[in-house]
Scaffold this active site. Structure first.
Site, PDB file in Angstrom:
ATOM      1  CE  LYS A  71      -0.897  10.941 -12.454  1.00  0.00           C
ATOM      2  NZ  LYS A  71       0.016   9.978 -12.034  1.00  0.00           N
ATOM      3  CG  ASP A 101      -1.727   1.234   1.391  1.00  0.00           C
ATOM      4  OD1 ASP A 101      -1.599   2.274   0.846  1.00  0.00           O
ATOM      5  OD2 ASP A 101      -2.966   0.975   1.974  1.00  0.00           O
ATOM      6  CE1 TYR A 105      -4.662  11.433 -12.278  1.00  0.00           C
ATOM      7  CE2 TYR A 105      -5.312  12.480 -13.991  1.00  0.00           C
ATOM      8  CZ  TYR A 105      -4.397  11.605 -13.605  1.00  0.00           C
ATOM      9  OH  TYR A 105      -3.864  10.922 -14.421  1.00  0.00           O
ATOM     10  CG  ASN A 116       1.453   2.466 -13.021  1.00  0.00           C
ATOM     11  OD1 ASN A 116       1.313   3.193 -14.104  1.00  0.00           O
ATOM     12  ND2 ASN A 116       0.809   1.541 -12.437  1.00  0.00           N
TER      13      ASN A 116
END
Length: 274
Positions: free
Chosen positions: A150, A54, A146, A81
């Site tokens: 990124k 995790d 999000y 990833n």
């Protein structure tokens, strides 16, 4: 090329799973890490080493890196990833969800990077691959956290690249476009739960309906995760990899559109509001 020792996170599905298998097919030693150990049987069958992890738990990160180093005394490749996405208007999205987004998409890769760097520096070699998105350079409505995460991951990668090149370490950013995975399977539900009843309901419902249609990440046009895996393999095996790889359906198109239009022109194209 000599086999490299690779650690791939988020390896239970999608891009991470495809990447682990691609690296194995190329003859590399691969550790695939994810919470869903039961979904990594194909990696084990291909000769890889699935590990439960995790990314939000420090003890898991340390245990996985220690396992790789104990068994091989080196680590050549880290593929960060594992990721998460939350959809909703900025005004509506609880900040605890935003913090979770950053924990998974930014701080987990950062911590894993910290854990592998001492050995990579000793080796005077290594490749760190951070899987971002075209959303690491552009943004769309109802996904601020999000896209912010990124963008942060890409800035982090740029600084890391400049710091570590002196030790023979490469840092690579992957910018996928629309990829056929389960990653956005909860998009419609999130949009309706978070922003379906307030001031942004029309925009949220329109996006939810679009997410449910056979387009986007589940369409036949969306790229297979294998195209991203192939780009990662190329970066891993290159003596001088590119700093960024743009891959997948609509990736170049969206980035070029954003670069060619003014901010307000891009906003109008995306939202329909002039």
């Amino acid at each position: 090329m000599a086999a490299k020792v690779c650690l791939v996170t988020g390896a239970s599905s999608g891009i991470g799973h495809a990447t682990a298998l691609e690296l194995l097919r190329a003859g590399h030693t691969v550790y695939g890490a994810a919470r869903r150990l039961h979904m990594m049987g194909a990696i084990r069958e291909a000769g890889g080493h699935p590990l439960r992890m995790d990314v939000t738990k420090e003890e898991d990160l340390q245990r996985v890196v220690r396992t790789v180093l104990d068994e091989h005394q080196r680590i050549d490749v880290l593929v960060n990833n594992a990721g998460a996405v939350v959809h909703g208007a900025v005004e509506d999205t609880p900040l605890e969800l935003a913090r979770d987004e950053f924990e998974i998409n930014v701080f987990a890769p950062a911590r894993l990077t910290q854990l592998v760097l001492p050995r990579m520096r000793e080796q005077r070699s290594g490749t760190i691959v951070n899987v971002s998105s075209i959303g690491g350079e552009i943004a769309f409505p109802l996904g601020a956290w999000y896209y912010a995460s990124k963008h942060a991951l890409e800035a982090f990668s740029d600084t890391l690249r400049m710091e570590t090149r002196q030790f023979g370490i490469d840092v690579v950013v992957i910018q996928p476009g629309i990829i056929r995975t389960e990653f956005e399977a909860g998009t419609a539900r999130q949009l309706r739960e978070i922003s379906g009843n307030g001031a942004y309901r029309k925009m949220a419902e329109a996006m939810a309906v679009a997410a449910e249609a056979p387009v986007g990440h589940q369409s036949d046009q969306a790229s297979d995760p294998g195209v991203v895996a192939a780009a990662i393999l190329q970066a891993v095996e290159s003596d001088q990899p590119e700093t960024r790889y743009v891959v997948g359906w609509q990736a170049e198109a969206f980035l070029n559109l954003n670069r060619s239009l003014s901010d307000r022109e891009f906003d109008a194209r995306v939202t329909g509001f002039a």
